[in-house]
Design a protein around this motif. Sequence first.
Motif, PDB file in Angstrom:
ATOM      1  N   ILE A 156       0.824  -1.205   0.000  1.00 12.85           N
ATOM      2  CA  ILE A 156       0.000   0.000   0.000  1.00 12.85           C
ATOM      3  C   ILE A 156       0.863   1.262   0.000  1.00 12.85           C
ATOM      4  CG2 ILE A 156      -0.128   0.096   2.533  1.00 12.85           C
ATOM      5  CD1 ILE A 156      -3.076   1.028   2.179  1.00 12.85           C
ATOM      6  N   GLY A 157       0.319   2.352  -0.551  1.00 11.80           N
ATOM      7  CA  GLY A 157       0.986   3.643  -0.521  1.00 11.80           C
ATOM      8  C   GLY A 157       0.543   4.431   0.702  1.00 11.80           C
ATOM      9  N   LEU A 158       1.501   4.974   1.444  1.00  9.81           N
ATOM     10  CA  LEU A 158       1.198   5.744   2.652  1.00  9.81           C
ATOM     11  C   LEU A 158       2.075   6.987   2.691  1.00  9.81           C
ATOM     12  CD1 LEU A 158       1.267   2.812   5.237  1.00  9.81           C
ATOM     13  CD2 LEU A 158      -0.793   3.934   4.361  1.00  9.81           C
ATOM     14  N   ASP A 159       1.522   8.079   3.241  1.00  7.13           N
ATOM     15  CA  ASP A 159       2.376   9.241   3.458  1.00  7.13           C
ATOM     16  C   ASP A 159       2.952   9.179   4.867  1.00  7.13           C
ATOM     17  OD1 ASP A 159       0.738  10.794   5.356  1.00  7.13           O
ATOM     18  OD2 ASP A 159      -0.616  11.099   3.664  1.00  7.13           O
ATOM     19  N   LEU A 160       3.974   9.972   5.126  1.00  2.63           N
ATOM     20  CA  LEU A 160       4.711   9.866   6.374  1.00  2.63           C
ATOM     21  C   LEU A 160       3.857  10.167   7.596  1.00  2.63           C
ATOM     22  CD1 LEU A 160       8.177  11.406   5.389  1.00  2.63           C
ATOM     23  CD2 LEU A 160       7.390   9.039   5.259  1.00  2.63           C
ATOM     24  N   SER A 161       2.803  10.978   7.439  1.00  4.76           N
ATOM     25  CA  SER A 161       1.938  11.301   8.569  1.00  4.76           C
ATOM     26  C   SER A 161       1.072  10.112   8.984  1.00  4.76           C
ATOM     27  CB  SER A 161       1.039  12.495   8.229  1.00  4.76           C
ATOM     28  OG  SER A 161       0.126  12.158   7.202  1.00  4.76           O
ATOM     29  N   GLN A 162       0.888   9.159   8.073  1.00  8.86           N
ATOM     30  CA  GLN A 162       0.048   7.990   8.369  1.00  8.86           C
ATOM     31  C   GLN A 162       0.828   6.852   9.043  1.00  8.86           C
ATOM     32  OE1 GLN A 162      -1.180   7.468   4.276  1.00  8.86           O
ATOM     33  NE2 GLN A 162      -3.228   8.294   4.695  1.00  8.86           N
ATOM     34  N   LEU A 163       2.144   6.875   8.938  1.00  7.00           N
ATOM     35  CA  LEU A 163       2.958   5.762   9.429  1.00  7.00           C
ATOM     36  C   LEU A 163       2.788   5.493  10.923  1.00  7.00           C
ATOM     37  CD1 LEU A 163       6.325   6.072   7.489  1.00  7.00           C
ATOM     38  CD2 LEU A 163       4.300   4.734   6.933  1.00  7.00           C
ATOM     39  N   PRO A 164       2.840   6.522  11.807  1.00  7.12           N
ATOM     40  CA  PRO A 164       2.689   6.243  13.241  1.00  7.12           C
ATOM     41  C   PRO A 164       1.383   5.527  13.569  1.00  7.12           C
ATOM     42  CG  PRO A 164       3.505   8.461  12.909  1.00  7.12           C
ATOM     43  CD  PRO A 164       3.094   7.948  11.558  1.00  7.12           C
ATOM     44  N   LEU A 165       0.299   5.935  12.897  1.00  2.00           N
ATOM     45  CA  LEU A 165      -1.006   5.309  13.124  1.00  2.00           C
ATOM     46  C   LEU A 165      -0.993   3.846  12.707  1.00  2.00           C
ATOM     47  CD1 LEU A 165      -4.057   5.461  13.786  1.00  2.00           C
ATOM     48  CD2 LEU A 165      -4.426   6.245  11.439  1.00  2.00           C
ATOM     49  N   VAL A 166      -0.442   3.566  11.511  1.00  2.00           N
ATOM     50  CA  VAL A 166      -0.425   2.201  10.997  1.00  2.00           C
ATOM     51  C   VAL A 166       0.439   1.293  11.865  1.00  2.00           C
ATOM     52  CG1 VAL A 166       0.217   0.748   9.032  1.00  2.00           C
ATOM     53  CG2 VAL A 166      -0.883   2.958   8.638  1.00  2.00           C
ATOM     54  N   LYS A 167       1.575   1.797  12.333  1.00  2.00           N
ATOM     55  CA  LYS A 167       2.485   0.995  13.147  1.00  2.00           C
ATOM     56  C   LYS A 167       1.849   0.540  14.456  1.00  2.00           C
ATOM     57  CE  LYS A 167       6.810   2.969  11.375  1.00  2.00           C
ATOM     58  NZ  LYS A 167       7.979   3.830  11.700  1.00  2.00           N
ATOM     59  N   LYS A 168       0.881   1.318  14.962  1.00  2.00           N
ATOM     60  CA  LYS A 168       0.239   0.991  16.244  1.00  2.00           C
ATOM     61  C   LYS A 168      -0.989   0.100  16.088  1.00  2.00           C
ATOM     62  CE  LYS A 168       1.657   5.337  18.439  1.00  2.00           C
ATOM     63  NZ  LYS A 168       1.183   6.627  19.028  1.00  2.00           N
ATOM     64  N   MET A 169      -1.402  -0.158  14.861  1.00  2.00           N
ATOM     65  CA  MET A 169      -2.618  -0.932  14.633  1.00  2.00           C
ATOM     66  C   MET A 169      -2.479  -2.383  15.092  1.00  2.00           C
ATOM     67  SD  MET A 169      -3.957   0.303  10.873  1.00  2.00           S
ATOM     68  CE  MET A 169      -4.555   1.963  10.576  1.00  2.00           C
ATOM     69  N   LYS A 170      -3.532  -2.890  15.716  1.00  2.00           N
ATOM     70  CA  LYS A 170      -3.561  -4.299  16.104  1.00  2.00           C
ATOM     71  C   LYS A 170      -3.746  -5.157  14.859  1.00  2.00           C
ATOM     72  CE  LYS A 170      -5.402  -3.604  20.764  1.00  2.00           C
ATOM     73  NZ  LYS A 170      -6.504  -3.921  21.699  1.00  2.00           N
ATOM     74  N   GLY A 171      -3.132  -6.329  14.865  1.00  2.00           N
ATOM     75  CA  GLY A 171      -3.211  -7.223  13.711  1.00  2.00           C
ATOM     76  C   GLY A 171      -2.023  -7.079  12.786  1.00  2.00           C
ATOM     77  N   ILE A 172      -1.161  -6.042  13.047  1.00  2.00           N
ATOM     78  CA  ILE A 172       0.012  -5.784  12.204  1.00  2.00           C
ATOM     79  C   ILE A 172       1.284  -6.168  12.956  1.00  2.00           C
ATOM     80  CG2 ILE A 172       1.391  -3.975  11.113  1.00  2.00           C
ATOM     81  CD1 ILE A 172      -1.213  -2.552  10.423  1.00  2.00           C
ATOM     82  N   ASP A 173       2.151  -6.913  12.299  1.00  2.00           N
ATOM     83  CA  ASP A 173       3.431  -7.313  12.901  1.00  2.00           C
ATOM     84  C   ASP A 173       4.521  -6.271  12.672  1.00  2.00           C
ATOM     85  OD1 ASP A 173       2.549  -9.739  13.949  1.00  2.00           O
ATOM     86  OD2 ASP A 173       2.812 -10.757  12.023  1.00  2.00           O
ATOM     87  N   SER A 174       4.633  -5.807  11.430  1.00  2.00           N
ATOM     88  CA  SER A 174       5.675  -4.837  11.105  1.00  2.00           C
ATOM     89  C   SER A 174       5.337  -4.112   9.812  1.00  2.00           C
ATOM     90  CB  SER A 174       7.039  -5.525  10.980  1.00  2.00           C
ATOM     91  OG  SER A 174       7.031  -6.456   9.900  1.00  2.00           O
TER      92      SER A 174
END
Length: 291
Positions: A156-174
């Motif tokens: 997926i394409g993400l901008d840098l402001s979205q990265l902190p949110l995605v990294k904290k999501m449950k169900g995601i390893d890395s």
Amino acid sequence: MKKLIKIFLIAVLVILLTRSSFIDIYRIPSDSMRNLLYRGDLILANKTTYGGILSGILATLGIRSVPKRNEVYVFTINPEYYGLFVKRCIAVPGDVIQIAGGIVSINGQQVAETNTVRHQYKVWYNNYSMTKENFEKGKIDLEENGGIKFSKYLFIGLDLSQLPLVKKMKGIDSLTRYISTNDSVKLSLDRLGMSTEMPRLAALKIPYKGMKIILDKQGYTQYAYIIRHYENAAFVVKDSSLYISGRKTGHYTFKKNYYFMMGDNRVNAIDSRDYGPVPEDNFVGKYLYKL
């Protein structure tokens, strides 16, 4: 009635003078500056010292402004690419730009990117249903962001402001940034016709007015396009010798200042990585804000 016509004509004249000299409105033609600007957005651009009638008058008085790093500008390029472009200035005359492993460096220092800069990522998940649900809660549309589901990760394409949110999501390893070189996902993306980020650009010194280069094999490879399209100098190779405008030469001195422009949407932008640095006299205006 005559009074109304007079008022109307004066209003039209004021608008035309304003748009030709001070402020103009432009429509964004692509998603190359997403997530700062989207296709179809209307923006205001300052033409006072770039491309407007007034800019020419000010220049004769010694009053001028030059493009600066990290600012967004409206500009044109050579006739092969029609229309106006809106991109961020990454490098200025005299800078040495290099891209290695998808990382942009200027004068040996990695560029600090704004939060709107987008890259492609692999989001490694242990629970796709939960991951999808959390993306929806975070208001990150999978389809709109080019999300493709693979067996163990989401591309997926993400901008840098979205990265902190995605990294904290449950169900995601890395989460790892995608670079097309030697990556197993590349073949799948090629089949889908998706563009992939340019991972490399050999060190390139951005030309400035008066900069002299040696036109050996390397110099010719790096600068021939710029000289041919923006400096109006015709190249001819004859008997292993190089001729410019009918004169045999091994050197070239640039007549203009140039700038390296890049889209914030790094994986889906036609920019200076494709058409090379842009000459200063091709700038039309500086981005002010979105309407």
